[in-house]
Design a protein around this motif. Sequence first.
Motif, PDB file in Angstrom:
ATOM      1  N   THR A 307       0.852  -1.027   0.069  1.00  0.00           N
ATOM      2  CA  THR A 307       0.089   0.150   0.121  1.00  0.00           C
ATOM      3  C   THR A 307       0.864   1.229  -0.141  1.00  0.00           C
ATOM      4  N   SER A 314      -2.550   2.512   6.713  1.00  0.00           N
ATOM      5  CA  SER A 314      -1.043   2.096   6.613  1.00  0.00           C
ATOM      6  C   SER A 314      -0.298   2.328   7.469  1.00  0.00           C
ATOM      7  N   VAL A 324       4.746  -0.325   2.570  1.00  0.00           N
ATOM      8  CA  VAL A 324       4.204   0.913   2.642  1.00  0.00           C
ATOM      9  C   VAL A 324       5.173   1.808   1.801  1.00  0.00           C
TER      10      VAL A 324
END
Length: 398
Positions: A307, A314, A324
């Motif tokens: 993500t 996140s 992330v």
Amino acid sequence: MNAASALRVLIVTHVVRDNDGQGRVNYEIARALLAAGHHVTIVSSMVAPELLAHPRVRHVPIRESRLPSRLLQYQMFAIKSAVWIRAHRREFDIVHVNGFITWTRADVNAVHFVHDGWYRCGFYPFRLADGWYGAYQVIYTRLNAWCERWAFRRSRVVVPVSHKVGEEVRALGIEPGSLRVIHNGVDACQFSPGASERDRFGLPGEPFMLLFAGDLRVSRKNLDAVLRALASTPAHVHLAVAGILRNSPYPALARELGVADRVHFLDLVKDMPALMRSVDAFVFPSRYEAMSLVMLEALAAGLPVITVATAGGSEVIDSRCGVVLESPEDVEGLASAVERVARDRDYAREMGRAARELAKTLTWQAMAERYLALYEEIARSDAARRAQVAAPAMSARS
């Protein structure tokens, strides 16, 4: 809990049910309140039947307006609900609202989306000059941003659903002392690892299968970046896409990028737990998100999550269970993260196990207990203040 200590809590939201994002949060709060012996009144347009059947639930229905636009419909709900709340405010210990939803003060305001944050995030796609639809979207966003600021300033405690949302609320001038971040939850039993059912969804059995889930008609969820990244990954990496296909531009983009044979558009999927058990990783580079429930569900299903920092939620993910990225536009970084996870399935499975353990700490029960603790704290503060005011009067009479 005895009758004397039971709280009387008013919840104001459009929908309270278990298959709606904001509605699910309020549904779980209501269930926890009832389990603890409290009384719940819900001002809404819709409530799940199982809640309505409970003897300590009272529903105040606000019919959905037939006015021509969500902007006017939501304002009508805000006006009607405020009139009722002001007439009955003394009946409740806690008034819990959700963002801007009513023209009245509240004790607790849970923030699931910040329109000003969306407008200023750098990826807002609409402009006043973009025709009537673009102009309407800008007016809708800016008016809601003003209304939210009004609502936050008239709430005793503001509860952002993520630290990212908390930063956006603080940017509106809300005092940090009035903020309490409470992350959304997930059903770790419903979403859990298990046997794959790829045949059921028409998915090939051999490829490493990514999953993307979200609205396929808007750019905010950023499926375009996923498709572009997929074009740079090995041929054994495929993508399953869950979301309503009607009016979606993404099947055409997949063909244009030459990855149509590796992208499996599933349309609306009702059994997401089964689909998540059938894939290998979840990818979600949303350009703006407050606190994504589907991301938490992927963690609970034991999936590595790839993500971006702009996707609220996140912040709970670390390198043990996911990746992330800083920017949702980092297609090269996204492709690299996907390739790293897909190259080593043992590594992916280890990340999935860590994701599952993390999700067990983010259950609906844990979330609801934090809301109940906040309600009780406010109620104790109010009781202490009333006692302090009453003490001089008692002394004068004696």
